[in-house]
Scaffold this active site. Structure first.
Site, PDB file in Angstrom:
ATOM      1  N   GLU A 164      -2.926   8.117   3.540  1.00 47.96           N
ATOM      2  CA  GLU A 164      -3.447   8.927   2.426  1.00 47.96           C
ATOM      3  C   GLU A 164      -4.349  10.073   2.892  1.00 47.96           C
ATOM      4  OE1 GLU A 164      -5.224   6.142  -0.304  1.00 47.96           O
ATOM      5  OE2 GLU A 164      -3.315   5.131  -0.681  1.00 47.96           O
TER       6      GLU A 164
ATOM      7  N   ASN B 128       1.572   7.225   5.976  1.00 50.54           N
ATOM      8  CA  ASN B 128       1.794   6.541   4.700  1.00 50.54           C
ATOM      9  C   ASN B 128       0.984   7.223   3.594  1.00 50.54           C
ATOM     10  OD1 ASN B 128       2.894   4.147   3.314  1.00 50.54           O
ATOM     11  ND2 ASN B 128       0.774   3.471   3.118  1.00 50.54           N
TER      12      ASN B 128
ATOM     13  N   HIS C 270       3.901   3.366  -5.879  1.00 46.91           N
ATOM     14  CA  HIS C 270       3.237   2.716  -7.011  1.00 46.91           C
ATOM     15  C   HIS C 270       3.676   3.530  -8.226  1.00 46.91           C
ATOM     16  CE1 HIS C 270       0.773   0.308  -4.330  1.00 46.91           C
ATOM     17  NE2 HIS C 270       0.465   1.408  -3.651  1.00 46.91           N
TER      18      HIS C 270
ATOM     19  N   GLU D 284       4.951   0.358  -0.586  1.00 47.15           N
ATOM     20  CA  GLU D 284       4.003  -0.394  -1.436  1.00 47.15           C
ATOM     21  C   GLU D 284       4.496  -0.439  -2.880  1.00 47.15           C
ATOM     22  OE1 GLU D 284      -0.027   1.016  -1.049  1.00 47.15           O
ATOM     23  OE2 GLU D 284       0.129   1.277   1.119  1.00 47.15           O
TER      24      GLU D 284
ATOM     25  N   ASP E  12       5.321  -1.068  -6.550  1.00 47.14           N
ATOM     26  CA  ASP E  12       5.118  -1.892  -7.740  1.00 47.14           C
ATOM     27  C   ASP E  12       5.403  -1.019  -8.957  1.00 47.14           C
ATOM     28  OD1 ASP E  12       2.668  -0.442  -7.688  1.00 47.14           O
ATOM     29  OD2 ASP E  12       1.521  -2.188  -7.068  1.00 47.14           O
TER      30      ASP E  12
HETATM   31  C1  XIL Z   1      -5.277  -2.126  -2.155  1.00 48.06           C
HETATM   32  C2  XIL Z   1      -5.278  -3.639  -2.180  1.00 48.06           C
HETATM   33  O1  XIL Z   1      -4.099  -4.066  -2.818  1.00 48.06           O
HETATM   34  C3  XIL Z   1      -6.475  -4.147  -2.920  1.00 48.06           C
HETATM   35  O2  XIL Z   1      -6.555  -5.571  -2.812  1.00 48.06           O
HETATM   36  C4  XIL Z   1      -7.740  -3.524  -2.373  1.00 48.06           C
HETATM   37  O3  XIL Z   1      -8.845  -3.929  -3.165  1.00 48.06           O
HETATM   38  C5  XIL Z   1      -7.635  -2.025  -2.367  1.00 48.06           C
HETATM   39  O4  XIL Z   1      -6.497  -1.629  -1.639  1.00 48.06           O
HETATM   40  N1  XIL Z   1      -2.746   2.187  -1.165  1.00 48.06           N
HETATM   41  C6  XIL Z   1      -2.842   1.469   0.010  1.00 48.06           C
HETATM   42  C7  XIL Z   1      -3.236   0.045  -0.056  1.00 48.06           C
HETATM   43  O5  XIL Z   1      -2.480   1.986   1.063  1.00 48.06           O
HETATM   44  O6  XIL Z   1      -3.954  -0.368   1.084  1.00 48.06           O
HETATM   45  C8  XIL Z   1      -4.017  -0.287  -1.281  1.00 48.06           C
HETATM   46  O7  XIL Z   1      -4.239  -1.691  -1.315  1.00 48.06           O
HETATM   47  C9  XIL Z   1      -3.299   0.203  -2.514  1.00 48.06           C
HETATM   48  C10 XIL Z   1      -3.121   1.696  -2.468  1.00 48.06           C
END
Ligand code: XIL
Length: 445
Positions: free
Chosen positions: A258, A300, A336, A367, A369
Protein backbone atom coordinates in the site's frame (compact mmCIF):
# COMPACT_ATOMS: atom_id res chain seq x y z
CA UNK A 1 -2.38 -34.18 -27.54
CA UNK A 2 0.62 -31.91 -27.34
CA UNK A 3 3.50 -32.36 -24.95
CA UNK A 4 2.23 -29.89 -22.42
CA UNK A 5 -1.09 -31.64 -22.20
CA UNK A 6 0.56 -35.02 -21.81
CA UNK A 7 2.73 -33.69 -19.01
CA UNK A 8 -0.24 -32.20 -17.24
CA UNK A 9 -2.29 -35.36 -17.51
CA UNK A 10 0.60 -37.42 -16.23
CA UNK A 11 1.12 -35.16 -13.25
CA UNK A 12 -2.58 -35.22 -12.48
CA UNK A 13 -2.52 -38.98 -12.77
CA UNK A 14 0.50 -39.23 -10.49
CA UNK A 15 -1.10 -36.94 -7.98
CA UNK A 16 -4.29 -38.96 -7.99
CA UNK A 17 -2.31 -42.16 -7.60
CA UNK A 18 -0.45 -40.73 -4.63
CA UNK A 19 -3.67 -39.74 -3.03
CA UNK A 20 -5.31 -43.05 -3.62
CA UNK A 21 -8.12 -41.44 -5.53
CA UNK A 22 -10.40 -43.79 -7.34
CA UNK A 23 -11.16 -42.67 -10.86
CA UNK A 24 -14.91 -42.36 -10.99
CA UNK A 25 -16.64 -41.61 -14.23
CA UNK A 26 -20.08 -40.23 -13.97
CA UNK A 27 -22.00 -37.81 -16.08
CA UNK A 28 -24.38 -35.23 -14.75
CA UNK A 29 -25.94 -33.11 -17.42
CA UNK A 30 -22.89 -33.78 -19.58
CA UNK A 31 -20.61 -32.36 -16.91
CA UNK A 32 -17.92 -34.48 -15.36
CA UNK A 33 -16.14 -32.68 -12.65
CA UNK A 34 -13.74 -33.56 -9.93
CA UNK A 35 -14.99 -34.53 -6.58
CA UNK A 36 -12.09 -34.65 -4.23
CA UNK A 37 -14.50 -35.90 -1.63
CA UNK A 38 -13.79 -39.27 -3.21
CA UNK A 39 -10.09 -38.73 -2.56
CA UNK A 40 -9.51 -38.95 1.14
CA UNK A 41 -6.65 -36.98 2.55
CA UNK A 42 -4.08 -39.10 4.23
CA UNK A 43 -0.82 -37.46 5.09
CA UNK A 44 -0.06 -35.39 2.03
CA UNK A 45 -2.90 -33.07 1.28
CA UNK A 46 -4.39 -32.50 -2.10
CA UNK A 47 -2.25 -30.10 -4.04
CA UNK A 48 0.70 -30.61 -1.76
CA UNK A 49 2.32 -32.99 -4.19
CA UNK A 50 2.59 -30.83 -7.20
CA UNK A 51 -0.53 -28.81 -7.55
CA UNK A 52 1.00 -25.77 -5.96
CA UNK A 53 3.63 -23.32 -6.94
CA UNK A 54 7.16 -24.06 -5.94
CA UNK A 55 9.66 -21.26 -5.90
CA UNK A 56 13.17 -22.47 -6.42
CA UNK A 57 14.87 -19.19 -6.74
CA UNK A 58 17.54 -18.54 -9.27
CA UNK A 59 19.70 -15.59 -10.08
CA UNK A 60 17.35 -12.71 -9.88
CA UNK A 61 14.04 -14.39 -10.29
CA UNK A 62 11.95 -17.17 -8.86
CA UNK A 63 11.14 -20.20 -10.92
CA UNK A 64 7.54 -21.20 -10.79
CA UNK A 65 6.35 -24.71 -11.10
CA UNK A 66 2.64 -25.11 -10.94
CA UNK A 67 2.95 -28.77 -11.73
CA UNK A 68 0.82 -28.51 -14.80
CA UNK A 69 3.31 -28.63 -17.59
CA UNK A 70 3.14 -26.03 -20.28
CA UNK A 71 5.61 -24.21 -22.39
CA UNK A 72 6.44 -21.21 -20.27
CA UNK A 73 5.13 -17.73 -20.16
CA UNK A 74 3.05 -16.35 -22.96
CA UNK A 75 3.51 -12.92 -21.58
CA UNK A 76 7.07 -12.30 -22.58
CA UNK A 77 7.44 -8.59 -22.68
CA UNK A 78 10.22 -6.70 -20.96
CA UNK A 79 10.85 -9.50 -18.57
CA UNK A 80 14.59 -9.39 -18.47
CA UNK A 81 15.16 -6.51 -16.14
CA UNK A 82 14.36 -8.36 -12.93
CA UNK A 83 15.49 -11.74 -14.07
CA UNK A 84 12.04 -12.80 -15.19
CA UNK A 85 13.46 -14.01 -18.49
CA UNK A 86 14.69 -17.16 -16.77
CA UNK A 87 11.38 -17.82 -15.11
CA UNK A 88 9.54 -20.86 -16.30
CA UNK A 89 5.87 -20.46 -15.75
CA UNK A 90 4.28 -23.83 -16.13
CA UNK A 91 0.79 -22.52 -16.31
CA UNK A 92 0.10 -21.95 -19.96
CA UNK A 93 -3.35 -20.73 -20.80
CA UNK A 94 -3.82 -23.30 -23.56
CA UNK A 95 -2.63 -26.15 -21.43
CA UNK A 96 -4.99 -25.19 -18.65
CA UNK A 97 -7.94 -24.96 -20.97
CA UNK A 98 -7.17 -28.05 -23.03
CA UNK A 99 -6.34 -30.16 -20.07
CA UNK A 100 -9.50 -29.30 -18.28
CA UNK A 101 -11.44 -31.34 -20.78
CA UNK A 102 -8.96 -34.22 -20.48
CA UNK A 103 -9.00 -34.07 -16.75
CA UNK A 104 -12.74 -33.97 -16.74
CA UNK A 105 -12.69 -37.57 -17.90
CA UNK A 106 -11.25 -38.52 -14.56
CA UNK A 107 -13.61 -36.63 -12.39
CA UNK A 108 -17.22 -36.35 -11.48
CA UNK A 109 -19.64 -33.70 -10.41
CA UNK A 110 -20.33 -33.47 -6.73
CA UNK A 111 -23.92 -32.80 -5.94
CA UNK A 112 -22.75 -30.45 -3.24
CA UNK A 113 -21.66 -28.04 -5.95
CA UNK A 114 -25.30 -27.18 -6.25
CA UNK A 115 -26.00 -27.32 -2.56
CA UNK A 116 -22.87 -26.11 -0.77
CA UNK A 117 -24.85 -25.11 2.29
CA UNK A 118 -25.67 -28.72 3.05
CA UNK A 119 -22.08 -29.58 3.72
CA UNK A 120 -21.89 -28.52 7.33
CA UNK A 121 -23.98 -30.16 9.95
CA UNK A 122 -26.03 -27.96 12.22
CA UNK A 123 -23.59 -28.63 15.04
CA UNK A 124 -20.93 -26.79 13.07
CA UNK A 125 -18.91 -29.87 12.19
CA UNK A 126 -17.10 -29.58 8.93
CA UNK A 127 -17.42 -31.68 5.81
CA UNK A 128 -13.73 -31.72 5.09
CA UNK A 129 -14.27 -33.76 1.95
CA UNK A 130 -16.37 -31.08 0.37
CA UNK A 131 -14.04 -28.32 1.51
CA UNK A 132 -11.18 -30.24 -0.11
CA UNK A 133 -12.77 -29.89 -3.50
CA UNK A 134 -11.54 -26.31 -3.49
CA UNK A 135 -7.90 -27.33 -3.15
CA UNK A 136 -8.35 -30.04 -5.73
CA UNK A 137 -9.99 -27.68 -8.19
CA UNK A 138 -7.24 -25.10 -7.70
CA UNK A 139 -4.61 -27.77 -8.26
CA UNK A 140 -6.37 -28.83 -11.41
CA UNK A 141 -6.38 -25.24 -12.60
CA UNK A 142 -2.69 -24.88 -11.72
CA UNK A 143 -3.48 -22.15 -9.20
CA UNK A 144 -3.17 -21.82 -5.47
CA UNK A 145 -6.26 -21.14 -3.39
CA UNK A 146 -5.41 -19.25 -0.25
CA UNK A 147 -6.80 -17.74 2.91
CA UNK A 148 -5.59 -15.31 5.49
CA UNK A 149 -5.14 -17.27 8.69
CA UNK A 150 -4.91 -16.01 12.26
CA UNK A 151 -2.66 -18.02 14.58
CA UNK A 152 -4.95 -17.40 17.54
CA UNK A 153 -7.77 -19.31 15.83
CA UNK A 154 -5.81 -22.45 15.04
CA UNK A 155 -6.73 -24.05 18.37
CA UNK A 156 -10.37 -24.01 17.28
CA UNK A 157 -10.79 -27.40 15.63
CA UNK A 158 -13.40 -26.39 13.08
CA UNK A 159 -11.31 -23.40 12.03
CA UNK A 160 -8.13 -25.43 11.56
CA UNK A 161 -9.96 -28.28 9.84
CA UNK A 162 -11.73 -25.98 7.43
CA UNK A 163 -8.61 -23.97 6.63
CA UNK A 164 -6.51 -27.05 5.98
CA UNK A 165 -9.16 -28.84 3.98
CA UNK A 166 -10.17 -25.97 1.71
CA UNK A 167 -6.97 -24.03 1.12
CA UNK A 168 -3.45 -24.85 -0.02
CA UNK A 169 -2.00 -21.39 0.49
CA UNK A 170 -1.80 -19.29 3.65
CA UNK A 171 -1.18 -15.64 4.33
CA UNK A 172 -0.69 -14.76 7.99
CA UNK A 173 -3.34 -12.15 8.65
CA UNK A 174 -1.22 -10.17 11.14
CA UNK A 175 1.58 -12.35 12.47
CA UNK A 176 4.38 -11.32 10.11
CA UNK A 177 3.71 -7.59 10.19
CA UNK A 178 6.29 -5.22 11.63
CA UNK A 179 4.49 -4.64 14.95
CA UNK A 180 4.25 -8.39 15.45
CA UNK A 181 7.76 -9.37 14.41
CA UNK A 182 9.87 -6.48 15.76
CA UNK A 183 7.86 -4.74 18.49
CA UNK A 184 11.09 -3.45 20.02
CA UNK A 185 14.00 -2.44 17.86
CA UNK A 186 16.15 -5.43 16.96
CA UNK A 187 14.16 -7.76 19.21
CA UNK A 188 12.38 -10.20 16.92
CA UNK A 189 9.35 -12.26 17.87
CA UNK A 190 8.45 -14.95 15.41
CA UNK A 191 6.12 -17.10 17.51
CA UNK A 192 2.91 -16.17 15.70
CA UNK A 193 4.39 -16.44 12.23
CA UNK A 194 6.11 -19.69 13.13
CA UNK A 195 2.79 -21.15 14.28
CA UNK A 196 1.35 -20.35 10.87
CA UNK A 197 4.24 -21.80 8.90
CA UNK A 198 4.14 -24.96 11.05
CA UNK A 199 0.40 -25.32 10.46
CA UNK A 200 0.93 -24.84 6.74
CA UNK A 201 3.71 -27.38 6.61
CA UNK A 202 1.65 -29.96 8.49
CA UNK A 203 -1.13 -29.57 5.98
CA UNK A 204 0.75 -29.29 2.71
CA UNK A 205 0.01 -25.59 2.33
CA UNK A 206 2.34 -22.95 0.92
CA UNK A 207 2.82 -19.60 2.64
CA UNK A 208 3.06 -16.00 1.46
CA UNK A 209 4.79 -13.68 3.90
CA UNK A 210 2.86 -10.49 4.63
CA UNK A 211 4.25 -7.84 4.86
CA UNK A 212 7.72 -6.36 5.26
CA UNK A 213 7.26 -2.61 4.73
CA UNK A 214 3.90 -0.97 5.33
CA UNK A 215 2.84 2.36 6.83
CA UNK A 216 0.25 0.60 9.02
CA UNK A 217 0.71 -1.70 12.02
CA UNK A 218 4.11 -0.17 12.60
CA UNK A 219 5.49 -0.33 16.12
CA UNK A 220 5.77 2.99 17.93
CA UNK A 221 9.56 2.95 17.86
CA UNK A 222 9.55 3.07 14.05
CA UNK A 223 6.96 5.84 13.89
CA UNK A 224 9.12 7.80 16.33
CA UNK A 225 12.25 7.78 14.17
CA UNK A 226 13.10 11.27 12.90
CA UNK A 227 16.31 10.60 11.01
CA UNK A 228 16.64 9.29 7.45
CA UNK A 229 19.72 7.16 8.05
CA UNK A 230 18.25 5.61 11.19
CA UNK A 231 15.01 4.82 9.39
CA UNK A 232 16.80 3.37 6.39
CA UNK A 233 18.97 1.18 8.59
CA UNK A 234 15.96 0.05 10.61
CA UNK A 235 14.02 -0.81 7.47
CA UNK A 236 16.86 -2.79 5.88
CA UNK A 237 17.53 -4.61 9.13
CA UNK A 238 13.84 -5.48 9.51
CA UNK A 239 13.50 -6.76 5.96
CA UNK A 240 16.73 -8.73 6.23
CA UNK A 241 15.99 -10.34 9.57
CA UNK A 242 12.39 -11.28 8.85
CA UNK A 243 12.96 -12.51 5.30
CA UNK A 244 16.00 -14.49 6.45
CA UNK A 245 14.05 -16.11 9.27
CA UNK A 246 11.37 -17.33 6.88
CA UNK A 247 13.71 -18.25 4.01
CA UNK A 248 12.63 -21.60 2.67
CA UNK A 249 9.31 -21.46 4.50
CA UNK A 250 7.53 -18.92 2.34
CA UNK A 251 7.26 -19.00 -1.42
CA UNK A 252 6.57 -15.28 -1.71
CA UNK A 253 6.62 -12.00 0.17
CA UNK A 254 4.46 -8.94 0.01
CA UNK A 255 7.58 -6.81 0.28
CA UNK A 256 5.95 -3.40 0.19
CA UNK A 257 2.28 -2.89 0.96
CA UNK A 258 0.00 0.00 0.00
CA UNK A 259 2.72 2.49 -0.93
CA UNK A 260 0.60 4.40 -3.45
CA UNK A 261 -1.72 7.20 -2.44
CA UNK A 262 -5.45 6.71 -2.91
CA UNK A 263 -5.65 9.44 -5.55
CA UNK A 264 -3.16 7.56 -7.70
CA UNK A 265 -1.10 10.70 -8.27
CA UNK A 266 1.81 10.03 -5.96
CA UNK A 267 3.30 7.74 -3.40
CA UNK A 268 1.61 7.69 -0.02
CA UNK A 269 2.96 10.24 2.40
CA UNK A 270 4.23 7.58 4.81
CA UNK A 271 7.16 7.91 7.16
CA UNK A 272 9.21 5.93 4.64
CA UNK A 273 8.43 8.26 1.77
CA UNK A 274 8.91 11.35 3.92
CA UNK A 275 12.41 10.42 5.06
CA UNK A 276 13.68 8.12 2.33
CA UNK A 277 11.91 9.25 -0.84
CA UNK A 278 10.66 6.89 -3.53
CA UNK A 279 13.87 4.84 -3.39
CA UNK A 280 12.77 3.07 -0.22
CA UNK A 281 10.67 0.71 -2.33
CA UNK A 282 13.60 -0.41 -4.48
CA UNK A 283 15.76 -0.72 -1.38
CA UNK A 284 13.21 -2.93 0.37
CA UNK A 285 12.95 -5.27 -2.62
CA UNK A 286 16.72 -5.50 -2.98
CA UNK A 287 17.11 -6.33 0.71
CA UNK A 288 14.35 -8.94 0.54
CA UNK A 289 15.96 -10.57 -2.48
CA UNK A 290 19.35 -10.66 -0.78
CA UNK A 291 17.80 -12.32 2.27
CA UNK A 292 15.65 -14.85 0.40
CA UNK A 293 16.64 -15.17 -3.26
CA UNK A 294 14.11 -17.94 -3.83
CA UNK A 295 11.01 -16.03 -2.79
CA UNK A 296 8.74 -14.32 -5.26
CA UNK A 297 8.73 -10.66 -4.36
CA UNK A 298 5.43 -8.86 -4.73
CA UNK A 299 4.10 -5.32 -4.50
CA UNK A 300 0.64 -5.44 -2.89
CA UNK A 301 -2.08 -2.78 -2.90
CA UNK A 302 -5.80 -2.09 -2.90
CA UNK A 303 -7.81 0.07 -5.26
CA UNK A 304 -5.45 -0.79 -8.10
CA UNK A 305 -7.19 -3.93 -9.30
CA UNK A 306 -8.98 -2.58 -12.34
CA UNK A 307 -8.89 0.64 -14.33
CA UNK A 308 -8.09 4.06 -12.93
CA UNK A 309 -5.37 6.43 -11.82
CA UNK A 310 -4.15 4.21 -8.98
CA UNK A 311 -3.73 1.11 -11.11
CA UNK A 312 -2.01 3.23 -13.77
CA UNK A 313 0.35 4.51 -11.10
CA UNK A 314 1.12 1.02 -9.83
CA UNK A 315 1.68 -0.19 -13.38
CA UNK A 316 4.14 2.63 -14.11
CA UNK A 317 5.85 2.16 -10.79
CA UNK A 318 6.52 -1.56 -11.24
CA UNK A 319 7.53 -1.03 -14.86
CA UNK A 320 10.10 1.48 -13.63
CA UNK A 321 11.32 -0.98 -11.02
CA UNK A 322 11.84 -3.62 -13.69
CA UNK A 323 13.70 -1.14 -15.87
CA UNK A 324 16.01 -0.38 -12.95
CA UNK A 325 16.68 -4.07 -12.38
CA UNK A 326 14.82 -4.21 -9.08
CA UNK A 327 13.95 -7.83 -8.22
CA UNK A 328 10.17 -7.60 -8.32
CA UNK A 329 8.28 -10.68 -9.49
CA UNK A 330 4.67 -9.67 -9.28
CA UNK A 331 1.79 -7.55 -8.09
CA UNK A 332 -0.87 -8.41 -5.54
CA UNK A 333 -4.36 -7.11 -6.21
CA UNK A 334 -6.05 -7.08 -2.82
CA UNK A 335 -9.67 -7.15 -4.04
CA UNK A 336 -11.60 -6.06 -0.99
CA UNK A 337 -14.77 -5.48 -2.91
CA UNK A 338 -18.51 -5.19 -2.90
CA UNK A 339 -20.83 -7.54 -4.76
CA UNK A 340 -21.51 -5.34 -7.79
CA UNK A 341 -19.45 -6.06 -10.85
CA UNK A 342 -18.55 -2.43 -11.30
CA UNK A 343 -15.72 -1.44 -9.06
CA UNK A 344 -13.71 -2.92 -10.55
CA UNK A 345 -15.39 -4.98 -13.23
CA UNK A 346 -14.02 -8.41 -14.05
CA UNK A 347 -13.13 -7.14 -17.53
CA UNK A 348 -11.10 -4.29 -16.05
CA UNK A 349 -9.29 -6.67 -13.74
CA UNK A 350 -8.45 -8.91 -16.68
CA UNK A 351 -7.09 -5.99 -18.69
CA UNK A 352 -5.00 -4.78 -15.77
CA UNK A 353 -3.63 -8.26 -15.18
CA UNK A 354 -2.77 -8.58 -18.84
CA UNK A 355 -0.72 -5.40 -18.95
CA UNK A 356 1.17 -6.46 -15.81
CA UNK A 357 1.73 -9.92 -17.30
CA UNK A 358 3.03 -8.28 -20.47
CA UNK A 359 5.83 -6.86 -18.31
CA UNK A 360 6.68 -10.44 -17.36
CA UNK A 361 5.17 -10.04 -13.89
CA UNK A 362 3.05 -12.51 -12.01
CA UNK A 363 -0.18 -11.40 -10.42
CA UNK A 364 -2.18 -12.69 -7.48
CA UNK A 365 -5.57 -11.85 -6.06
CA UNK A 366 -4.23 -11.36 -2.58
CA UNK A 367 -6.97 -10.43 -0.09
CA UNK A 368 -10.35 -11.01 -1.64
CA UNK A 369 -13.53 -10.51 0.33
CA UNK A 370 -16.95 -9.45 -0.89
CA UNK A 371 -18.98 -7.64 1.75
CA UNK A 372 -22.73 -8.04 1.33
CA UNK A 373 -24.09 -5.39 3.69
CA UNK A 374 -26.84 -4.50 1.23
CA UNK A 375 -26.83 -7.56 -0.96
CA UNK A 376 -27.26 -11.30 -0.83
CA UNK A 377 -25.24 -14.48 -0.94
CA UNK A 378 -26.13 -15.28 -4.54
CA UNK A 379 -24.88 -11.94 -5.85
CA UNK A 380 -21.79 -12.50 -3.75
CA UNK A 381 -21.33 -15.89 -5.37
CA UNK A 382 -21.38 -14.32 -8.83
CA UNK A 383 -18.79 -11.76 -7.83
CA UNK A 384 -16.43 -14.36 -6.40
CA UNK A 385 -16.94 -16.51 -9.46
CA UNK A 386 -16.26 -13.80 -11.97
CA UNK A 387 -13.08 -12.52 -10.33
CA UNK A 388 -11.66 -15.99 -9.72
CA UNK A 389 -12.46 -16.88 -13.33
CA UNK A 390 -10.26 -13.99 -14.44
CA UNK A 391 -7.34 -15.39 -12.45
CA UNK A 392 -7.99 -18.89 -13.73
CA UNK A 393 -7.84 -17.60 -17.30
CA UNK A 394 -4.70 -15.51 -16.95
CA UNK A 395 -1.52 -17.56 -17.36
CA UNK A 396 0.56 -15.57 -14.90
CA UNK A 397 -2.11 -15.27 -12.21
CA UNK A 398 -0.80 -17.67 -9.61
CA UNK A 399 -3.22 -17.59 -6.73
CA UNK A 400 -6.43 -16.31 -5.27
CA UNK A 401 -6.39 -15.63 -1.53
CA UNK A 402 -9.52 -14.81 0.44
CA UNK A 403 -9.05 -12.59 3.46
CA UNK A 404 -10.12 -15.01 6.14
CA UNK A 405 -11.53 -18.49 6.62
CA UNK A 406 -14.92 -17.81 8.18
CA UNK A 407 -17.31 -14.87 8.26
CA UNK A 408 -17.13 -15.17 12.02
CA UNK A 409 -13.66 -13.65 12.19
CA UNK A 410 -13.64 -11.28 9.22
CA UNK A 411 -11.76 -8.03 9.76
CA UNK A 412 -14.78 -6.28 8.21
CA UNK A 413 -17.19 -7.31 10.97
CA UNK A 414 -18.61 -4.13 12.43
CA UNK A 415 -16.67 -2.09 9.87
CA UNK A 416 -18.48 -2.30 6.54
CA UNK A 417 -21.60 -3.03 8.56
CA UNK A 418 -22.39 -5.26 11.52
CA UNK A 419 -22.26 -8.52 9.58
CA UNK A 420 -20.82 -8.11 6.06
CA UNK A 421 -20.43 -11.91 5.67
CA UNK A 422 -17.66 -11.43 3.12
CA UNK A 423 -16.06 -14.89 2.93
CA UNK A 424 -16.62 -18.43 1.64
CA UNK A 425 -17.61 -20.11 4.93
CA UNK A 426 -20.30 -18.84 7.27
CA UNK A 427 -20.08 -18.44 11.04
CA UNK A 428 -20.63 -22.21 11.45
CA UNK A 429 -18.11 -23.17 8.79
CA UNK A 430 -20.78 -24.14 6.30
CA UNK A 431 -19.66 -23.41 2.75
CA UNK A 432 -21.73 -20.61 1.26
CA UNK A 433 -22.84 -20.19 -2.35
CA UNK A 434 -19.64 -18.16 -2.78
CA UNK A 435 -17.69 -21.35 -2.12
CA UNK A 436 -19.47 -22.94 -5.07
CA UNK A 437 -18.75 -19.83 -7.15
CA UNK A 438 -15.02 -20.11 -6.54
CA UNK A 439 -15.09 -23.85 -7.14
CA UNK A 440 -16.91 -23.46 -10.42
CA UNK A 441 -14.57 -20.71 -11.61
CA UNK A 442 -11.53 -22.87 -10.86
CA UNK A 443 -13.12 -25.69 -12.83
CA UNK A 444 -13.77 -23.39 -15.75
CA UNK A 445 -17.53 -23.43 -15.34
C1 XIL B 1 -6.00 -6.33 8.39
C2 XIL B 1 -6.29 -7.50 9.30
O1 XIL B 1 -7.23 -8.33 8.66
C3 XIL B 1 -6.84 -7.02 10.61
O2 XIL B 1 -6.97 -8.12 11.52
C4 XIL B 1 -5.93 -5.97 11.21
O3 XIL B 1 -6.53 -5.45 12.38
C5 XIL B 1 -5.68 -4.86 10.23
O4 XIL B 1 -5.15 -5.40 9.03
N1 XIL B 1 -4.81 -4.67 3.72
C6 XIL B 1 -3.79 -5.50 4.15
C7 XIL B 1 -4.02 -6.36 5.33
O5 XIL B 1 -2.76 -5.58 3.49
O6 XIL B 1 -2.85 -6.59 6.08
C8 XIL B 1 -5.09 -5.85 6.23
O7 XIL B 1 -5.33 -6.81 7.25
C9 XIL B 1 -6.34 -5.54 5.44
C10 XIL B 1 -6.07 -4.49 4.40
Amino acid sequence: MNRARRRFSKSLFDRRAQLGCVPVLRTFASLMILSAAACRRDGAAVGGTGGGLGSTGGAGGGRLDAGSGGQGSEAGGEAGAAGRADATVDVARDAAVDVRSDAALEVRRDAALDRPGDAAASDGSVDAGLAMTLRAAAAQAGRLIGAAVGASHLSEAAYATTAAAAFDFVTPENEMKWDATEPTQNVFTFAGGDAITAFAQQNGMKVKGHTLVWHSQLPAWVSGITDATALHDAMINHVTQVASHYRGQVIAWDVVNEAVDDDGQSLRDSIFYQYLGAGYIDDAFNAAHAADPGALLLYNDYGAEGAGAKSDYVYSMVKGMLARGVPINGVGLQMHTGPADTSPSAAEVAANMQRLEALGLNVVISEMDVQICASDVDTQKTRFHDIVAVCAAEPLCLAVTVWGVTDKYSWLNGVSCATPQPLLFDDNYAPKPAFGGVLEALLGL
